[in-house]
Motif scaffolding. Sequence first.
Motif, PDB file in Angstrom:
ATOM      1  N   GLY A 209      19.817  62.184  18.207  1.00  0.00           N
ATOM      2  CA  GLY A 209      19.753  61.885  17.406  1.00  0.00           C
ATOM      3  C   GLY A 209      18.977  59.776  17.471  1.00  0.00           C
ATOM      4  N   VAL A 210      20.225  59.261  18.034  1.00  0.00           N
ATOM      5  CA  VAL A 210      19.304  58.045  18.498  1.00  0.00           C
ATOM      6  C   VAL A 210      18.147  57.726  19.374  1.00  0.00           C
ATOM      7  CG1 VAL A 210      20.356  56.114  19.601  1.00  0.00           C
ATOM      8  CG2 VAL A 210      21.953  57.361  18.888  1.00  0.00           C
ATOM      9  N   GLU A 211      17.975  58.960  20.357  1.00  0.00           N
ATOM     10  CA  GLU A 211      16.702  58.995  21.044  1.00  0.00           C
ATOM     11  C   GLU A 211      15.649  58.621  20.374  1.00  0.00           C
ATOM     12  OE1 GLU A 211      14.853  61.618  25.216  1.00  0.00           O
ATOM     13  OE2 GLU A 211      17.437  61.614  24.054  1.00  0.00           O
ATOM     14  N   SER A 212      15.904  59.686  19.087  1.00  0.00           N
ATOM     15  CA  SER A 212      14.542  60.147  18.133  1.00  0.00           C
ATOM     16  C   SER A 212      14.147  59.359  17.333  1.00  0.00           C
ATOM     17  CB  SER A 212      14.579  61.770  17.721  1.00  0.00           C
ATOM     18  OG  SER A 212      14.964  63.160  18.835  1.00  0.00           O
ATOM     19  N   ALA A 213      15.233  58.296  17.050  1.00  0.00           N
ATOM     20  CA  ALA A 213      15.294  57.682  15.495  1.00  0.00           C
ATOM     21  C   ALA A 213      14.326  57.168  15.283  1.00  0.00           C
ATOM     22  CB  ALA A 213      16.865  56.704  15.819  1.00  0.00           C
ATOM     23  N   ARG A 214      13.962  55.971  16.030  1.00  0.00           N
ATOM     24  CA  ARG A 214      12.376  55.458  15.766  1.00  0.00           C
ATOM     25  C   ARG A 214      11.065  56.482  15.462  1.00  0.00           C
ATOM     26  NH1 ARG A 214      12.436  50.211  17.641  1.00  0.00           N
ATOM     27  NH2 ARG A 214      14.509  49.414  18.933  1.00  0.00           N
ATOM     28  N   GLU A 215      11.462  58.271  16.260  1.00  0.00           N
ATOM     29  CA  GLU A 215      10.001  58.812  15.109  1.00  0.00           C
ATOM     30  C   GLU A 215      10.416  58.725  14.025  1.00  0.00           C
ATOM     31  OE1 GLU A 215       8.173  61.103  18.977  1.00  0.00           O
ATOM     32  OE2 GLU A 215      10.183  60.568  19.429  1.00  0.00           O
ATOM     33  N   ILE A 216      12.262  59.283  13.991  1.00  0.00           N
ATOM     34  CA  ILE A 216      12.458  60.116  12.662  1.00  0.00           C
ATOM     35  C   ILE A 216      12.511  59.570  10.927  1.00  0.00           C
ATOM     36  CG2 ILE A 216      14.674  61.016  11.483  1.00  0.00           C
ATOM     37  CD1 ILE A 216      15.576  61.882  14.424  1.00  0.00           C
ATOM     38  N   ALA A 217      12.559  57.767  11.549  1.00  0.00           N
ATOM     39  CA  ALA A 217      12.407  56.919  11.087  1.00  0.00           C
ATOM     40  C   ALA A 217      11.021  56.846   9.950  1.00  0.00           C
ATOM     41  CB  ALA A 217      12.323  55.689  11.468  1.00  0.00           C
ATOM     42  N   ARG A 218       9.959  57.320  10.556  1.00  0.00           N
ATOM     43  CA  ARG A 218       8.871  56.802  10.329  1.00  0.00           C
ATOM     44  C   ARG A 218       7.985  57.862   9.622  1.00  0.00           C
ATOM     45  NH1 ARG A 218       8.137  54.325  15.769  1.00  0.00           N
ATOM     46  NH2 ARG A 218       6.897  56.311  16.856  1.00  0.00           N
ATOM     47  N   VAL A 252      19.886  53.039  16.103  1.00  0.00           N
ATOM     48  CA  VAL A 252      19.817  53.177  14.721  1.00  0.00           C
ATOM     49  C   VAL A 252      19.208  52.270  14.220  1.00  0.00           C
ATOM     50  CG1 VAL A 252      20.479  54.331  13.332  1.00  0.00           C
ATOM     51  CG2 VAL A 252      21.319  54.893  15.230  1.00  0.00           C
ATOM     52  N   ALA A 253      19.427  50.550  13.721  1.00  0.00           N
ATOM     53  CA  ALA A 253      18.483  49.572  12.928  1.00  0.00           C
ATOM     54  C   ALA A 253      18.059  49.446  12.654  1.00  0.00           C
ATOM     55  CB  ALA A 253      20.410  48.299  12.720  1.00  0.00           C
ATOM     56  N   ASP A 254      17.738  49.281  14.293  1.00  0.00           N
ATOM     57  CA  ASP A 254      16.650  48.746  14.755  1.00  0.00           C
ATOM     58  C   ASP A 254      15.397  49.929  14.137  1.00  0.00           C
ATOM     59  OD1 ASP A 254      17.667  46.447  14.978  1.00  0.00           O
ATOM     60  OD2 ASP A 254      17.182  46.975  17.910  1.00  0.00           O
ATOM     61  N   ALA A 255      15.419  51.027  14.452  1.00  0.00           N
ATOM     62  CA  ALA A 255      14.621  51.732  14.018  1.00  0.00           C
ATOM     63  C   ALA A 255      14.135  51.668  12.710  1.00  0.00           C
ATOM     64  CB  ALA A 255      15.136  53.424  14.626  1.00  0.00           C
ATOM     65  N   ALA A 256      15.359  51.933  12.050  1.00  0.00           N
ATOM     66  CA  ALA A 256      15.117  51.837  10.171  1.00  0.00           C
ATOM     67  C   ALA A 256      14.311  50.780   9.962  1.00  0.00           C
ATOM     68  CB  ALA A 256      16.214  52.268   9.630  1.00  0.00           C
ATOM     69  N   ILE A 257      14.776  48.945  10.459  1.00  0.00           N
ATOM     70  CA  ILE A 257      14.642  47.749  10.095  1.00  0.00           C
ATOM     71  C   ILE A 257      13.054  48.120  10.832  1.00  0.00           C
ATOM     72  CG2 ILE A 257      13.899  45.808  10.279  1.00  0.00           C
ATOM     73  CD1 ILE A 257      17.014  45.721  10.501  1.00  0.00           C
ATOM     74  N   GLU A 258      12.400  48.199  11.621  1.00  0.00           N
ATOM     75  CA  GLU A 258      10.844  48.020  12.418  1.00  0.00           C
ATOM     76  C   GLU A 258      10.059  49.235  12.012  1.00  0.00           C
ATOM     77  OE1 GLU A 258       9.454  50.706  16.244  1.00  0.00           O
ATOM     78  OE2 GLU A 258      10.693  49.175  16.639  1.00  0.00           O
ATOM     79  N   ALA A 259      10.958  50.213  11.305  1.00  0.00           N
ATOM     80  CA  ALA A 259       9.331  51.639   9.547  1.00  0.00           C
ATOM     81  C   ALA A 259       9.760  50.702   8.705  1.00  0.00           C
ATOM     82  CB  ALA A 259      10.432  52.933  10.281  1.00  0.00           C
ATOM     83  N   GLY A 260      10.350  49.334   8.257  1.00  0.00           N
ATOM     84  CA  GLY A 260      10.858  49.091   7.031  1.00  0.00           C
ATOM     85  C   GLY A 260      11.241  49.979   5.773  1.00  0.00           C
ATOM     86  N   ILE A 261      12.023  50.807   6.602  1.00  0.00           N
ATOM     87  CA  ILE A 261      13.214  51.586   5.705  1.00  0.00           C
ATOM     88  C   ILE A 261      14.378  51.053   5.197  1.00  0.00           C
ATOM     89  CG2 ILE A 261      11.486  53.641   5.967  1.00  0.00           C
ATOM     90  CD1 ILE A 261      13.783  54.568   7.567  1.00  0.00           C
ATOM     91  N   HIS A 262      15.350  51.762   4.544  1.00  0.00           N
ATOM     92  CA  HIS A 262      16.614  50.931   4.664  1.00  0.00           C
ATOM     93  C   HIS A 262      17.802  51.576   5.879  1.00  0.00           C
ATOM     94  CE1 HIS A 262      15.867  48.618   1.269  1.00  0.00           C
ATOM     95  NE2 HIS A 262      15.210  49.789   0.797  1.00  0.00           N
ATOM     96  N   ALA A 263      18.665  50.900   6.586  1.00  0.00           N
ATOM     97  CA  ALA A 263      19.979  50.975   6.711  1.00  0.00           C
ATOM     98  C   ALA A 263      20.690  51.374   6.737  1.00  0.00           C
ATOM     99  CB  ALA A 263      19.726  50.026   8.245  1.00  0.00           C
ATOM    100  N   CYS A 264      21.755  52.492   7.002  1.00  0.00           N
ATOM    101  CA  CYS A 264      23.428  52.560   6.310  1.00  0.00           C
ATOM    102  C   CYS A 264      24.004  53.014   7.383  1.00  0.00           C
ATOM    103  CB  CYS A 264      23.207  53.589   5.795  1.00  0.00           C
ATOM    104  SG  CYS A 264      21.712  53.564   3.847  1.00  0.00           S
TER     105      CYS A 264
END
Length: 389
Positions: A209-218, A252-264
């Motif tokens: 999941g971490v490996e795919s996090a940046r793609e998932i967040a977009r 995980v947090a960076d992936a969310a922030i980079e995509a403009g969504i929220h990190a929980c």
Amino acid sequence: MKNATLLTAAAVTAGALLAVTVSDAGAQPGQDAEPFRAAEFEFGSRFEIPDGQAPEIWNPAKRKLVAGGPMIGGTVRAVDPRTYCAMAGAGYDFIWVEMQHEAISWEQVARMWRTCPGPAAPGARVAYADEREIQHATDMGALVIVVPTVDSVEEAQAAVDWTYFPPLGRRSFGGGQGPREMWTGVPGGYRQTWNDNVVLILMIETLEGVESAREIARIPGVTALFAASGDLGNFSGFGEGEAEYEALITEVADAAIEAGIHACAPLRWANRPSFTCFQAGTETANILRGAQAEIGQAEERFRGTGGGAPAERSGTAALLAELTAQCGAITYEADCYAAVESAASGVRNAPAAEQVQVVRRLREIMGANPNQAARIGEIATGAGLAVNR
């Protein structure tokens, strides 16, 4: 011969006419038209908001996120509507009903949500990302959907598909759905504004999941990624505070922030600037904390009359209450371990009598939780409090 020739000519003519007739009868309207292609179909305007109007955000949890947070969800594992209503009215932005790790039926959940649809928005952590699981949640009235253990873009897209109505998703719409009873009067209409109001949180809990996090967040429709504190430790073999573990959380947090969504994250990480939405404790933890606080206040008032045993320092009482809340019945190991470290560190320089109280409570917890006992002992010892006999 002449008659035979005429008969032959008549037969040929009749056959030709019959062929034409059959051909015409078999022809279908539009036979020469291009075949229908769903991908080329232009979605209609039936569910559009009138020009010049913006969809109103009537989901209180989504409203909190739009304002920048923090969006805080309380966790419910019980099925008693009175307990649920107490949590829903306690000040949380949404309630996270635990459907992944509890043997709860959707009928029981629906009863709780219809009893108290607010003020906290109803939500659920479903067991997995499929049509049946997510549509049960949304049809029963959920406004917040939490999907665990999302490892891939395909799983994330499935969660989006079953959460959102077309054209963004593939959620079915029909009569008799639970929201009709709860959300009939929402501004702009439920079907028209659902896609703007639902909150979809995907939990990143594994190394994949971490490996795919940046793609998932977009992926359009993903509201937030949740950095799962417990399972990221479970799947990595490292714990909070260790560099390898913290690198996973940061990714995980960076992936969310980079995509403009929220990190929980868990509520105890509210002091980490990357996160804007949080999962708080369970109803059991709140009962324990509330009882401890109420008893402590009563004892303090009683001692004010000149009676009773000598007062213990309030800080120690709070540490003991938190230990009981997080470790009395361990729901999330990471939260229990954080409470252990806080308690051990908090009484390191306290009077011996207060240290004894914390040590005694830690030993009780270790005895009741043999699978976590070794780690609890390590944490307490590392914080300067010896608990092993």
